[in-house]
Design a protein around this motif. Structure first.
Motif, PDB file in Angstrom:
ATOM      1  N   LYS A 334     -13.874  63.898  38.866  1.00  0.00           N
ATOM      2  CA  LYS A 334     -12.792  64.207  37.826  1.00  0.00           C
ATOM      3  C   LYS A 334     -11.394  64.935  37.992  1.00  0.00           C
ATOM      4  O   LYS A 334     -10.524  64.624  37.883  1.00  0.00           O
ATOM      5  N   SER A 335     -11.716  66.210  39.453  1.00  0.00           N
ATOM      6  CA  SER A 335     -11.010  67.175  39.267  1.00  0.00           C
ATOM      7  C   SER A 335      -9.691  65.963  40.826  1.00  0.00           C
ATOM      8  O   SER A 335      -9.206  66.711  40.182  1.00  0.00           O
ATOM      9  N   LEU A 336     -10.351  65.245  41.166  1.00  0.00           N
ATOM     10  CA  LEU A 336      -9.895  64.745  42.496  1.00  0.00           C
ATOM     11  C   LEU A 336     -10.189  62.694  42.721  1.00  0.00           C
ATOM     12  O   LEU A 336      -8.778  62.653  41.924  1.00  0.00           O
ATOM     13  N   ALA A 337     -10.751  62.810  42.464  1.00  0.00           N
ATOM     14  CA  ALA A 337     -10.834  61.119  43.480  1.00  0.00           C
ATOM     15  C   ALA A 337     -12.580  60.918  43.006  1.00  0.00           C
ATOM     16  O   ALA A 337     -13.265  61.442  43.782  1.00  0.00           O
ATOM     17  N   PRO A 338     -13.098  60.101  42.122  1.00  0.00           N
ATOM     18  CA  PRO A 338     -14.154  59.272  42.237  1.00  0.00           C
ATOM     19  C   PRO A 338     -14.868  58.980  44.137  1.00  0.00           C
ATOM     20  O   PRO A 338     -15.521  59.024  44.704  1.00  0.00           O
ATOM     21  N   ALA A 339     -13.360  58.343  44.346  1.00  0.00           N
ATOM     22  CA  ALA A 339     -14.101  57.618  45.695  1.00  0.00           C
ATOM     23  C   ALA A 339     -14.438  58.052  46.851  1.00  0.00           C
ATOM     24  O   ALA A 339     -14.725  58.418  48.180  1.00  0.00           O
ATOM     25  N   LEU A 340     -13.527  59.926  46.536  1.00  0.00           N
ATOM     26  CA  LEU A 340     -14.867  60.926  47.764  1.00  0.00           C
ATOM     27  C   LEU A 340     -16.201  60.760  47.931  1.00  0.00           C
ATOM     28  O   LEU A 340     -16.632  61.988  48.707  1.00  0.00           O
ATOM     29  N   ARG A 341     -16.372  61.139  46.530  1.00  0.00           N
ATOM     30  CA  ARG A 341     -18.416  60.302  46.610  1.00  0.00           C
ATOM     31  C   ARG A 341     -18.854  62.326  47.061  1.00  0.00           C
ATOM     32  O   ARG A 341     -19.705  62.228  47.874  1.00  0.00           O
ATOM     33  N   LEU A 342     -18.073  63.049  46.030  1.00  0.00           N
ATOM     34  CA  LEU A 342     -18.421  64.711  46.758  1.00  0.00           C
ATOM     35  C   LEU A 342     -19.318  65.510  45.377  1.00  0.00           C
ATOM     36  O   LEU A 342     -18.584  65.437  44.052  1.00  0.00           O
ATOM     37  N   ALA A 343     -20.547  65.545  45.479  1.00  0.00           N
ATOM     38  CA  ALA A 343     -20.658  66.270  44.336  1.00  0.00           C
ATOM     39  C   ALA A 343     -21.854  67.427  44.950  1.00  0.00           C
ATOM     40  O   ALA A 343     -21.721  68.049  45.826  1.00  0.00           O
ATOM     41  N   MET A 390      -2.821  69.163  37.541  1.00  0.00           N
ATOM     42  CA  MET A 390      -3.394  67.802  36.611  1.00  0.00           C
ATOM     43  C   MET A 390      -3.184  68.479  35.235  1.00  0.00           C
ATOM     44  O   MET A 390      -3.632  68.130  34.232  1.00  0.00           O
ATOM     45  N   ARG A 391      -3.992  70.175  35.118  1.00  0.00           N
ATOM     46  CA  ARG A 391      -4.090  70.552  34.000  1.00  0.00           C
ATOM     47  C   ARG A 391      -2.599  70.299  32.884  1.00  0.00           C
ATOM     48  O   ARG A 391      -2.494  69.530  31.917  1.00  0.00           O
ATOM     49  N   LEU A 392      -1.314  70.197  33.129  1.00  0.00           N
ATOM     50  CA  LEU A 392       0.073  70.130  32.943  1.00  0.00           C
ATOM     51  C   LEU A 392      -0.247  68.085  32.411  1.00  0.00           C
ATOM     52  O   LEU A 392       0.641  68.496  30.907  1.00  0.00           O
ATOM     53  N   ARG A 393      -0.472  68.066  33.172  1.00  0.00           N
ATOM     54  CA  ARG A 393      -0.422  66.839  33.314  1.00  0.00           C
ATOM     55  C   ARG A 393      -1.067  66.336  32.314  1.00  0.00           C
ATOM     56  O   ARG A 393      -0.928  65.646  31.253  1.00  0.00           O
ATOM     57  N   TYR A 394      -2.520  66.426  32.336  1.00  0.00           N
ATOM     58  CA  TYR A 394      -3.366  66.154  31.116  1.00  0.00           C
ATOM     59  C   TYR A 394      -2.697  66.816  29.628  1.00  0.00           C
ATOM     60  O   TYR A 394      -3.136  66.161  28.711  1.00  0.00           O
ATOM     61  N   ARG A 395      -2.805  67.612  29.639  1.00  0.00           N
ATOM     62  CA  ARG A 395      -2.309  68.462  28.436  1.00  0.00           C
ATOM     63  C   ARG A 395      -1.575  67.701  27.890  1.00  0.00           C
ATOM     64  O   ARG A 395      -1.414  67.747  26.156  1.00  0.00           O
ATOM     65  N   ARG A 396       0.039  67.213  28.924  1.00  0.00           N
ATOM     66  CA  ARG A 396       1.176  66.715  28.284  1.00  0.00           C
ATOM     67  C   ARG A 396       0.670  65.411  27.900  1.00  0.00           C
ATOM     68  O   ARG A 396       1.174  65.382  26.361  1.00  0.00           O
ATOM     69  N   ARG A 397      -0.738  64.387  28.000  1.00  0.00           N
ATOM     70  CA  ARG A 397      -1.020  63.264  27.414  1.00  0.00           C
ATOM     71  C   ARG A 397      -1.623  63.762  26.145  1.00  0.00           C
ATOM     72  O   ARG A 397      -0.872  62.717  25.129  1.00  0.00           O
TER      73      ARG A 397
END
Length: 492
Positions: A334-343, A390-397
């Motif tokens: 969620k913070s970067l991208a699913p394609a990284l496959r990192l958890a 990204m917080r600002l972008r998602y909050r704006r939306r």
């Protein structure tokens, strides 16, 4: 917006409770963070302006607290270097061993050495949808390519030769050390690098836990993702749904229901219940920890979007209350991208060896170079900067969505806290299915709340839409909102 806590600096979780005024509470919280090792020696603190905005207090309060802690020797301040944790304080239990310092992470000494959350469902109506509003995917167009590439180059240049081998089940020591620092600082997690295990996504982490935990039923929230329940069931566990209300999961049902007394673990989303959007009430947070202590069970804390809170500082991770009974699970999906496959998992001590024994039986390891890059990206400050943006972008939306509904569909209520990448729209009774279909005719793929309810849970007379606002591109978002409003029922 400019004064939002989401705007400035690096993330730092602090609890300003207890006796005395705000300055005393802040000083006490900072001392405890240093004493416990959450803030390592040499860590640069946010500016007084940034921290004041984060905490919603006066800048002078922060500046005065910093000055007094500098005078006491807890912090140090130099012109051009900012305020940092002084090197003279080591947390309890770590004296005699080195703490992570400011050296490049890829040069630290090495120690011993697939699947998105939800794919869009079938689309009815005419043709494919123009826009996907189903939850599970961040705005991948905003991936920080330039900053990530720069971090990858630095990490690759400094990588030891053995980093190009197959790797170890626990993951790269550089990433585990950096994550221990970051999670302590930003989410209040009490982590040691030796208790962190890197995985190829949340699903692998959950599957490993399912195979590691003792046989017996596992509790899950009545609203959640069906494939999370499925992976636990395939590991041999029966899943038992816990009712979800306006205060989160009903923890009292762990002991009140027949046949649930032998539950081995409970999978929860405490910071932001998925998908209803409510946080777990403080009383229930304490209640579930007490349950785990009394029964020897575990809480599996899915912190899938804990960094994305828009109206205030996020509540700290549940794991901070009891690291011996809470497994913390985080991901870069969620913070970067699913394609990284990192958890990553932060495990209680007694689960580390059993889980690594399971992981050694043939589980895929995350890419070594991706792990080194993420370690460099976090330690260089790039991760914090990206999250702030990204917080600002998602909050704006989210603000745009709420404003559009208030103006054009005021009878549709947005429930849940201002957080995450989706919102829940409450609908008139009996209208959920028809509105989902109407949205599809408007070119929108979205899902109703009922799609996330465990079939084994008692039916709840609640109609709602789960609308993910992170995926559509910025230039088309106003058109998406127009289509969504057209699909909603008219007000009375």
């Amino acid at each position: 917006m400019a004064d939002s806590w989401a705007t400035f600096g690096r993330d730092l979780h602090l609890d300003l409770t207890g006796p005395g005024g705000l300055r005393a509470a802040l000083m006490r919280a900072l001392r405890e963070a240093v004493r416990s090792g959450r803030l390592a020696p040499g860590t640069r603190l946010p500016s007084s302006r940034s921290l004041a905005a984060d905490l919603g207090i006066a800048r002078n309060t922060v500046a005065d607290a910093y000055a007094e802690l500098v005078a006491e020797g807890w912090l140090s301040a130099r012109q051009g270097s900012g305020t940092r944790v002084a090197w003279g304080h080591l947390p309890d239990g770590v004296r005699g061993r080195a703490l992570p310092g400011p050296a490049p992470v890829a040069r630290r000494a090495s120690g011993p050495a697939p699947v998105a959350r939800r794919a869009p469902g079938p689309v009815h109506g005419t043709g494919r949808p123009r826009f996907d509003l189903t939850p599970g995917t961040p705005d991948v167009s905003a991936f920080p390519r330039t900053a990530w590439l720069a971090a990858a180059r630095r990490a690759l240049t400094a990588a030891p030769s053995e980093a190009f081998g197959y790797g170890t089940p626990a993951g790269r020591p550089e990433l585990r050390a950096v994550l221990a620092d970051y999670l302590a600082r930003a989410r209040g997690v009490r982590a040691d690098p030796d208790r962190i295990v890197i995985c190829t996504g949340f699903m692998q982490a959950l599957a490993l836990l399912g195979r590691t935990l003792d046989a017996g039923p596992l509790a899950t929230e009545a609203y959640g993702l069906d494939f999370h329940r499925g992976v636990l069931q395939r590991a041999g566990h029966r899943t038992v749904p816990l009712t979800v209300d306006e205060h989160g999961a009903r923890i009292d049902e762990l002991t009140a229901r027949d046949g649930v007394a032998d539950v081995a673990a409970a999978l929860l989303t405490p910071a932001h219940q998925f998908p209803t959007g409510v946080p777990l009430h403080p009383d229930r947070r304490a209640e579930v920890v007490n349950w785990a202590r009394a029964t020897g069970g575990y809480v599996l804390e899915d912190d899938y979007d804990g960094e994305f809170r828009y109206d205030r500082q996020p509540v700290g991770a549940l794991q901070g209350l009891d690291p011996d009974h809470v497994v913390y699970l985080g991901t870069a999906s969620k913070s970067l991208a699913p394609a990284l496959r990192l958890a990553w998992m932060v495990l209680p001590d007694r689960l580390v060896d059993p889980l690594l024994a399971v992981k050694r039986t043939g589980e895929w390891q995350s890419g070594q170079l991706e792990q080194l890059t993420l370690a460099e990206f976090i330690s260089s400050g790039g991760y914090d900067r990206h999250l702030r943006g990204m917080r600002l972008r998602y909050r704006r939306r989210r603000d745009q969505l709420v404003a559009a509904l208030a103006e054009r569909a005021p009878h549709v209520h947005v429930s849940g806290i201002a957080a995450g990448l989706h919102a829940v729209l409450e609908l008139p009774p009996g209208t959920e299915r028809s509105i989902v279909e109407a949205a599809r005719w408007q070119g929108l793929a979205l899902e109703g709340l009922s799609a996330f309810r465990d079939p084994a849970a008692p039916p709840v007379p609640r109609d709602a839409l789960v609308v993910a606002y992170g995926t559509p591109p910025d230039h088309s978002f106003s058109g998406v909102l127009d289509a969504l409003v057209r699909a909603l029922p008219p007000g009375e």
